[in-house]
Design a protein around this motif. Structure first.
Motif, PDB file in Angstrom:
ATOM      1  N   THR A  24      74.106  82.847  97.155  1.00 54.63           N
ATOM      2  CA  THR A  24      74.199  83.965  98.089  1.00 54.63           C
ATOM      3  C   THR A  24      72.995  83.956  99.014  1.00 54.63           C
ATOM      4  N   GLU A  25      73.251  83.932 100.303  1.00 49.41           N
ATOM      5  CA  GLU A  25      72.162  83.950 101.282  1.00 49.41           C
ATOM      6  C   GLU A  25      71.972  85.360 101.801  1.00 49.41           C
ATOM      7  N   LEU A  26      70.804  85.926 101.514  1.00 55.99           N
ATOM      8  CA  LEU A  26      70.456  87.249 102.005  1.00 55.99           C
ATOM      9  C   LEU A  26      69.425  87.107 103.113  1.00 55.99           C
ATOM     10  N   GLU A  27      69.690  87.741 104.233  1.00 56.93           N
ATOM     11  CA  GLU A  27      68.734  87.738 105.343  1.00 56.93           C
ATOM     12  C   GLU A  27      67.521  88.575 104.962  1.00 56.93           C
ATOM     13  N   ALA A  28      66.421  88.345 105.661  1.00 58.01           N
ATOM     14  CA  ALA A  28      65.208  89.136 105.454  1.00 58.01           C
ATOM     15  C   ALA A  28      65.458  90.586 105.857  1.00 58.01           C
ATOM     16  N   CYS A  29      64.621  91.464 105.382  1.00 61.08           N
ATOM     17  CA  CYS A  29      64.730  92.882 105.716  1.00 61.08           C
ATOM     18  C   CYS A  29      64.603  93.070 107.227  1.00 61.08           C
ATOM     19  N   PRO A  30      65.504  93.833 107.829  1.00 63.27           N
ATOM     20  CA  PRO A  30      65.427  94.036 109.279  1.00 63.27           C
ATOM     21  C   PRO A  30      64.298  94.966 109.699  1.00 63.27           C
ATOM     22  N   PHE A  31      63.661  95.653 108.752  1.00 69.83           N
ATOM     23  CA  PHE A  31      62.594  96.586 109.087  1.00 69.83           C
ATOM     24  C   PHE A  31      61.202  96.013 108.896  1.00 69.83           C
ATOM     25  N   CYS A  32      61.001  95.271 107.782  1.00 70.29           N
ATOM     26  CA  CYS A  32      59.656  94.758 107.499  1.00 70.29           C
ATOM     27  C   CYS A  32      59.604  93.233 107.432  1.00 70.29           C
ATOM     28  N   ALA A  33      60.744  92.565 107.557  1.00 67.29           N
ATOM     29  CA  ALA A  33      60.863  91.102 107.548  1.00 67.29           C
ATOM     30  C   ALA A  33      60.593  90.469 106.183  1.00 67.29           C
ATOM     31  N   SER A  34      60.491  91.269 105.135  1.00 65.62           N
ATOM     32  CA  SER A  34      60.301  90.728 103.794  1.00 65.62           C
ATOM     33  C   SER A  34      61.551  89.981 103.341  1.00 65.62           C
ATOM     34  N   THR A  35      61.332  88.911 102.612  1.00 64.31           N
ATOM     35  CA  THR A  35      62.452  88.189 102.008  1.00 64.31           C
ATOM     36  C   THR A  35      62.644  88.597 100.546  1.00 64.31           C
ATOM     37  N   ASN A  36      61.869  89.557 100.102  1.00 67.15           N
ATOM     38  CA  ASN A  36      61.960  90.063  98.733  1.00 67.15           C
ATOM     39  C   ASN A  36      63.037  91.157  98.684  1.00 67.15           C
ATOM     40  N   VAL A  37      64.299  90.721  98.758  1.00 67.97           N
ATOM     41  CA  VAL A  37      65.427  91.639  98.748  1.00 67.97           C
ATOM     42  C   VAL A  37      66.353  91.277  97.598  1.00 67.97           C
ATOM     43  N   GLY A  38      67.173  92.220  97.163  1.00 62.96           N
ATOM     44  CA  GLY A  38      68.084  91.942  96.063  1.00 62.96           C
ATOM     45  C   GLY A  38      69.217  92.938  95.991  1.00 62.96           C
ATOM     46  N   PHE A  39      70.154  92.681  95.073  1.00 66.40           N
ATOM     47  CA  PHE A  39      71.293  93.555  94.848  1.00 66.40           C
ATOM     48  C   PHE A  39      70.919  94.694  93.920  1.00 66.40           C
ATOM     49  N   TYR A  40      71.519  95.834  94.180  1.00 65.04           N
ATOM     50  CA  TYR A  40      71.390  96.965  93.277  1.00 65.04           C
ATOM     51  C   TYR A  40      72.756  97.571  93.058  1.00 65.04           C
ATOM     52  N   GLU A  41      73.000  97.969  91.833  1.00 59.20           N
ATOM     53  CA  GLU A  41      74.239  98.670  91.516  1.00 59.20           C
ATOM     54  C   GLU A  41      73.913 100.149  91.422  1.00 59.20           C
ATOM     55  N   HIS A  42      74.657 100.952  92.134  1.00 56.96           N
ATOM     56  CA  HIS A  42      74.538 102.403  92.014  1.00 56.96           C
ATOM     57  C   HIS A  42      75.447 102.796  90.856  1.00 56.96           C
ATOM     58  N   VAL A  43      74.829 103.039  89.712  1.00 59.57           N
ATOM     59  CA  VAL A  43      75.519 103.151  88.436  1.00 59.57           C
ATOM     60  C   VAL A  43      76.594 104.238  88.438  1.00 59.57           C
ATOM     61  N   TYR A  44      76.271 105.428  88.898  1.00 61.23           N
ATOM     62  CA  TYR A  44      77.220 106.538  88.804  1.00 61.23           C
ATOM     63  C   TYR A  44      78.373 106.387  89.790  1.00 61.23           C
ATOM     64  N   ALA A  45      78.105 105.849  90.955  1.00 61.04           N
ATOM     65  CA  ALA A  45      79.146 105.700  91.974  1.00 61.04           C
ATOM     66  C   ALA A  45      79.867 104.358  91.865  1.00 61.04           C
ATOM     67  N   GLN A  46      79.349 103.438  91.067  1.00 64.47           N
ATOM     68  CA  GLN A  46      79.894 102.088  90.911  1.00 64.47           C
ATOM     69  C   GLN A  46      80.008 101.380  92.260  1.00 64.47           C
ATOM     70  N   LEU A  47      78.923 101.435  93.018  1.00 64.93           N
ATOM     71  CA  LEU A  47      78.838 100.766  94.309  1.00 64.93           C
ATOM     72  C   LEU A  47      77.666  99.809  94.287  1.00 64.93           C
ATOM     73  N   PHE A  48      77.654  98.871  95.228  1.00 65.94           N
ATOM     74  CA  PHE A  48      76.597  97.875  95.316  1.00 65.94           C
ATOM     75  C   PHE A  48      75.940  97.945  96.683  1.00 65.94           C
ATOM     76  N   ALA A  49      74.664  97.585  96.721  1.00 62.81           N
ATOM     77  CA  ALA A  49      73.932  97.543  97.979  1.00 62.81           C
ATOM     78  C   ALA A  49      72.855  96.475  97.881  1.00 62.81           C
ATOM     79  N   VAL A  50      72.355  96.063  99.029  1.00 61.55           N
ATOM     80  CA  VAL A  50      71.191  95.183  99.090  1.00 61.55           C
ATOM     81  C   VAL A  50      70.023  96.071  99.468  1.00 61.55           C
ATOM     82  N   MET A  51      68.880  95.848  98.824  1.00 62.63           N
ATOM     83  CA  MET A  51      67.721  96.692  99.068  1.00 62.63           C
ATOM     84  C   MET A  51      66.466  95.854  99.171  1.00 62.63           C
ATOM     85  N   CYS A  52      65.600  96.217 100.090  1.00 62.91           N
ATOM     86  CA  CYS A  52      64.313  95.555 100.243  1.00 62.91           C
ATOM     87  C   CYS A  52      63.371  96.093  99.175  1.00 62.91           C
ATOM     88  N   LYS A  53      62.737  95.195  98.440  1.00 64.98           N
ATOM     89  CA  LYS A  53      61.814  95.600  97.381  1.00 64.98           C
ATOM     90  C   LYS A  53      60.432  95.939  97.917  1.00 64.98           C
TER      91      LYS A  53
END
Length: 78
Positions: A24-53
């Motif tokens: 999976t290729e994730l682009e860098a954060c559009p706000f801070c340009a960090s490449t330290n990004v990953g997937f997160y599961e929103h447990v209660y809503a059962q949704l997924f998102a990418v988040m900058c760490k």
């Protein structure tokens, strides 16, 4: 700027980090340009998102990893 995480993003227990498939290729954060990004599961809503760490920017929440990645990678860098 360092790519080391400096925020707590799962402290309330509603989000948990997910392993990212190496293919999976994730682009860098559009706000801070960090490449330290990953997937997160929103447990209660059962949704997924990418988040900058580094800065905490979060992409749109979606029902699939694939859709979350697609929307994250489409974001325009500020």
């Amino acid at each position: 700027m360092s790519d080391e995480p400096n925020i707590t993003i799962t402290g309330d227990g509603s989000r948990r980090p997910m392993d990212v498939d190496p293919a999976t290729e994730l682009e860098a954060c559009p706000f801070c340009a960090s490449t330290n990004v990953g997937f997160y599961e929103h447990v209660y809503a059962q949704l997924f998102a990418v988040m900058c760490k580094l800065c905490g920017a979060e992409g749109p929440r979606r029902a699939s990893h694939e859709e979350a990645v697609k929307l994250w990678n489409r974001r325009t860098r500020i």
